[in-house]
Design a protein around this motif. Structure first.
Motif, PDB file in Angstrom:
ATOM      1  N   ILE A   1       0.837  -1.199   0.000  1.00 49.27           N
ATOM      2  CA  ILE A   1       0.000   0.000   0.000  1.00 49.27           C
ATOM      3  C   ILE A   1       0.874   1.251   0.000  1.00 49.27           C
ATOM      4  N   LEU A   2       1.862   1.273   0.849  1.00 43.82           N
ATOM      5  CA  LEU A   2       2.759   2.439   0.925  1.00 43.82           C
ATOM      6  C   LEU A   2       3.518   2.640  -0.387  1.00 43.82           C
ATOM      7  N   ALA A   3       3.955   1.544  -0.998  1.00 45.51           N
ATOM      8  CA  ALA A   3       4.701   1.641  -2.257  1.00 45.51           C
ATOM      9  C   ALA A   3       3.833   2.198  -3.377  1.00 45.51           C
ATOM     10  N   LEU A   4       2.597   1.721  -3.469  1.00 44.16           N
ATOM     11  CA  LEU A   4       1.703   2.204  -4.525  1.00 44.16           C
ATOM     12  C   LEU A   4       1.338   3.669  -4.329  1.00 44.16           C
ATOM     13  N   LEU A   5       1.215   4.093  -3.076  1.00 41.97           N
ATOM     14  CA  LEU A   5       0.886   5.488  -2.810  1.00 41.97           C
ATOM     15  C   LEU A   5       2.065   6.414  -3.099  1.00 41.97           C
ATOM     16  N   GLU A   6       3.275   5.901  -2.893  1.00 43.82           N
ATOM     17  CA  GLU A   6       4.468   6.739  -3.082  1.00 43.82           C
ATOM     18  C   GLU A   6       4.970   6.714  -4.521  1.00 43.82           C
ATOM     19  N   TYR A   7       4.864   5.562  -5.163  1.00 42.08           N
ATOM     20  CA  TYR A   7       5.421   5.415  -6.512  1.00 42.08           C
ATOM     21  C   TYR A   7       4.289   5.165  -7.514  1.00 42.08           C
ATOM     22  N   ARG A   8       3.737   6.249  -8.038  1.00 41.42           N
ATOM     23  CA  ARG A   8       2.600   6.131  -8.952  1.00 41.42           C
ATOM     24  C   ARG A   8       2.978   5.386 -10.227  1.00 41.42           C
ATOM     25  N   VAL A   9       4.224   5.477 -10.615  1.00 41.91           N
ATOM     26  CA  VAL A   9       4.675   4.781 -11.826  1.00 41.91           C
ATOM     27  C   VAL A   9       4.481   3.273 -11.660  1.00 41.91           C
ATOM     28  N   LEU A  10       4.752   2.780 -10.461  1.00 46.39           N
ATOM     29  CA  LEU A  10       4.548   1.363 -10.174  1.00 46.39           C
ATOM     30  C   LEU A  10       3.078   0.992 -10.330  1.00 46.39           C
ATOM     31  N   GLY A  11       2.208   1.816  -9.767  1.00 42.48           N
ATOM     32  CA  GLY A  11       0.784   1.548  -9.870  1.00 42.48           C
ATOM     33  C   GLY A  11       0.271   1.609 -11.290  1.00 42.48           C
ATOM     34  N   ASP A  12       0.732   2.611 -12.039  1.00 45.34           N
ATOM     35  CA  ASP A  12       0.291   2.747 -13.431  1.00 45.34           C
ATOM     36  C   ASP A  12       0.738   1.560 -14.275  1.00 45.34           C
ATOM     37  N   TYR A  13       1.940   1.065 -13.994  1.00 41.11           N
ATOM     38  CA  TYR A  13       2.443  -0.093 -14.734  1.00 41.11           C
ATOM     39  C   TYR A  13       1.620  -1.340 -14.398  1.00 41.11           C
ATOM     40  N   GLU A  14       1.323  -1.520 -13.110  1.00 42.62           N
ATOM     41  CA  GLU A  14       0.489  -2.654 -12.713  1.00 42.62           C
ATOM     42  C   GLU A  14      -0.883  -2.563 -13.374  1.00 42.62           C
ATOM     43  N   LEU A  15      -1.460  -1.372 -13.391  1.00 50.74           N
ATOM     44  CA  LEU A  15      -2.775  -1.169 -14.000  1.00 50.74           C
ATOM     45  C   LEU A  15      -2.763  -1.575 -15.466  1.00 50.74           C
ATOM     46  N   LYS A  16      -1.736  -1.148 -16.194  1.00 51.34           N
ATOM     47  CA  LYS A  16      -1.631  -1.492 -17.609  1.00 51.34           C
ATOM     48  C   LYS A  16      -1.570  -3.005 -17.802  1.00 51.34           C
ATOM     49  N   LEU A  17      -0.758  -3.684 -16.985  1.00 48.68           N
ATOM     50  CA  LEU A  17      -0.614  -5.135 -17.122  1.00 48.68           C
ATOM     51  C   LEU A  17      -1.905  -5.865 -16.772  1.00 48.68           C
ATOM     52  N   CYS A  18      -2.599  -5.397 -15.742  1.00 51.41           N
ATOM     53  CA  CYS A  18      -3.869  -6.019 -15.355  1.00 51.41           C
ATOM     54  C   CYS A  18      -4.916  -5.870 -16.457  1.00 51.41           C
ATOM     55  N   LEU A  19      -4.943  -4.720 -17.081  1.00 53.11           N
ATOM     56  CA  LEU A  19      -5.881  -4.508 -18.194  1.00 53.11           C
ATOM     57  C   LEU A  19      -5.548  -5.429 -19.360  1.00 53.11           C
ATOM     58  N   ASP A  20      -4.265  -5.688 -19.572  1.00 50.07           N
ATOM     59  CA  ASP A  20      -3.861  -6.654 -20.603  1.00 50.07           C
ATOM     60  C   ASP A  20      -4.318  -8.064 -20.228  1.00 50.07           C
ATOM     61  N   ASP A  21      -4.292  -8.391 -18.928  1.00 48.12           N
ATOM     62  CA  ASP A  21      -4.677  -9.726 -18.474  1.00 48.12           C
ATOM     63  C   ASP A  21      -6.120 -10.070 -18.839  1.00 48.12           C
ATOM     64  N   ILE A  22      -6.988  -9.062 -18.876  1.00 51.66           N
ATOM     65  CA  ILE A  22      -8.416  -9.347 -19.081  1.00 51.66           C
ATOM     66  C   ILE A  22      -8.916  -9.039 -20.492  1.00 51.66           C
ATOM     67  N   LYS A  23      -7.985  -8.740 -21.395  1.00 49.76           N
ATOM     68  CA  LYS A  23      -8.396  -8.398 -22.759  1.00 49.76           C
ATOM     69  C   LYS A  23      -9.117  -9.525 -23.468  1.00 49.76           C
ATOM     70  N   ASN A  24      -8.724 -10.744 -23.174  1.00 54.10           N
ATOM     71  CA  ASN A  24      -9.219 -11.874 -23.968  1.00 54.10           C
ATOM     72  C   ASN A  24     -10.172 -12.792 -23.208  1.00 54.10           C
ATOM     73  N   ILE A  25     -10.821 -12.273 -22.165  1.00 55.50           N
ATOM     74  CA  ILE A  25     -11.839 -13.073 -21.488  1.00 55.50           C
ATOM     75  C   ILE A  25     -13.178 -12.337 -21.542  1.00 55.50           C
ATOM     76  N   SER A  26     -14.250 -13.092 -21.664  1.00 55.95           N
ATOM     77  CA  SER A  26     -15.583 -12.493 -21.753  1.00 55.95           C
ATOM     78  C   SER A  26     -16.620 -13.490 -21.258  1.00 55.95           C
ATOM     79  N   TRP A  27     -17.767 -12.977 -20.850  1.00 58.76           N
ATOM     80  CA  TRP A  27     -18.879 -13.827 -20.424  1.00 58.76           C
ATOM     81  C   TRP A  27     -19.376 -14.685 -21.581  1.00 58.76           C
ATOM     82  N   GLU A  28     -19.370 -14.125 -22.783  1.00 62.36           N
ATOM     83  CA  GLU A  28     -19.842 -14.900 -23.935  1.00 62.36           C
ATOM     84  C   GLU A  28     -18.957 -16.117 -24.174  1.00 62.36           C
ATOM     85  N   ASP A  29     -17.642 -15.934 -24.051  1.00 60.10           N
ATOM     86  CA  ASP A  29     -16.733 -17.075 -24.206  1.00 60.10           C
ATOM     87  C   ASP A  29     -16.987 -18.127 -23.124  1.00 60.10           C
TER      88      ASP A  29
END
Length: 403
Positions: A357-385
């Motif tokens: 928690i402290l790291a994410l609050l202090e280092y926004r670059v870390l959080g933004d990078y994690e966010l980008k990767l997480c969004l990539d993780d869910i690109k290819n999953i869907s309820w229809e599939d």
């Protein structure tokens, strides 16, 4: 294909993730030219109005079980006195659901090829219908008694022996079992003696209209960074571990606000714990919240934490990602199998949780990078599939049953 679908609710009814899963499976099964007969405890006005003119071949039936109405009110209006009154007699509700459904089918001839049931609440009815109509049975477990006792198998026979027994019988009688994570599959094999060869994992997915949303700037954001817990305040969700981590965070950064949104049997305990830890000024307990307030809380938060002791899946991290919240998950949550890039901790490791928690609050670059990767993780999953995978299982089971 004609499907008899048994569930304990569907959107816009909402007490948890089950209604959302029912919504998507029901919707896509209908859209793919199947005839689906969905049976829920009550066909409330909001459900009737929402689904009017939306279905192609299918229909929703309510079984007029009064218990369900009080169950909804329980979560909505009894936020801080939850579980102090015994408003829900689950055993009576489960038996009433079974008996009313059997009577309905005796008096209304519905032709169906397969029985598709959700969780222990509908399992007794599903097993009985399989015996009566000689149709194949698929049980889709979205949660287990094992999770509700905080992954302590010794407590199963003391706290949830009724649910646990029904779930074991469901495994024995089902032709196939669906789970929402590999973790749940392993639990069924180890603690429910379920044959792993008939268990299939189908992951849940983000909402079909998933898209990134803008943050809302609130006056509270001028003073505080916000860490959000949103879910039931109950044993298996692990909110007390986040509260203990909050104490460690606040020792190093006083400008952090922890919001616990939701209600449950641990709410009074957590309020007292916050006082004992002397962090009450930096902790807010909202009680029950509606969807509008949930969206607002996601939008003003910086970090979302799911610290579950045992979580079958967990849909809330998907919701938090829409609002660009940084994510911390316990390794014991099924959704961690999908969000491979999220920061993960063992639920009990409050030191590591506090450091993240402290790291994410202090280092926004870390959080933004994690966010980008997480969004990539869910690109290819869907309820229809997910529904397509389910249909392939249906076809297989029906063909075996006919041969």
């Amino acid at each position: 294909m004609k499907i008899l679908f048994l569930s304990w609710g569907i959107l816009p009814q909402k007490t948890g993730g089950l209604e959302k899963a029912t919504y998507y499976y029901f919707k896509y099964l209908d859209n793919k030219n199947n005839t689906v007969y969905l049976f829920i405890p009550n066909l409330t006005k909001d459900v009737y109005n929402f689904w009017s003119n939306k279905l192609v071949n299918s229909k929703i039936f309510g079984l007029n079980i009064d218990t369900f109405k009080s169950y909804i009110d329980y979560f909505r209006y009894e936020s801080f006195t939850l579980y102090k009154k015994n408003l829900v007699d689950y055993r009576s509700a489960v038996n009433e659901y079974k008996n009313r459904l059997i009577d309905f089918l005796k008096n209304n001839k519905l032709d169906f090829d397969i029985i598709y049931a959700y969780d222990w609440l509908t399992t007794p009815a599903a097993i009985e219908l399989k015996k009566i109509y000689k149709k194949p049975l698929i049980i889709h477990f979205h949660s287990l008694a094992y999770d509700r006792v905080g992954a302590n198998p010794d407590l199963l026979k003391y706290l949830y022996d009724y649910d646990y027994g029904i779930e074991i019988e469901g495994c024995r009688n089902a032709d196939y079992v669906i789970t929402v994570s590999k973790r749940e599959k392993e639990i069924l094999e180890k603690y429910y003696f379920c044959n792993g060869n008939k268990i299939n994992v189908i992951y849940n997915a983000p909402d079909e209209d998933f898209k990134l949303k803008e943050k809302i700037r609130s006056k509270i954001n001028d003073k505080y960074k916000i860490v959000l817990f949103l879910g039931r305040i109950t044993l298996h969700k692990g909110p007390d571990y986040l509260l203990r981590a909050a104490k460690k965070v606040l020792e190093k950064n006083k400008n952090v606000l922890f919001i616990f949104a939701g209600t449950g049997e641990m709410l009074d305990q957590l309020i007292k714990l916050a006082a004992e830890l002397k962090i009450s000024k930096n902790v807010i307990f909202t009680g029950w919240i509606d969807d509008e307030l949930a969206e607002y809380l996601y939008s003003i938060s910086d970090i979302f934490v799911l610290p579950s002791i045992s979580e079958p899946f967990g849909l809330t991290p998907f919701e938090a990602l829409q609002y660009k919240d940084y994510i911390i998950l316990s390794k014991q949550a099924g959704v961690a199998e999908v969000l491979k890039s999220a920061l993960k901790i063992d639920f009990w490791d409050v030191d590591k949780l506090a450091n993240y928690i402290l790291a994410l609050l202090e280092y926004r670059v870390l959080g933004d990078y994690e966010l980008k990767l997480c969004l990539d993780d869910i690109k290819n999953i869907s309820w229809e599939d997910s529904v397509n995978v389910l249909l392939s299982i249906f076809d297989k089971v029906i063909n075996i049953n006919r041969s």
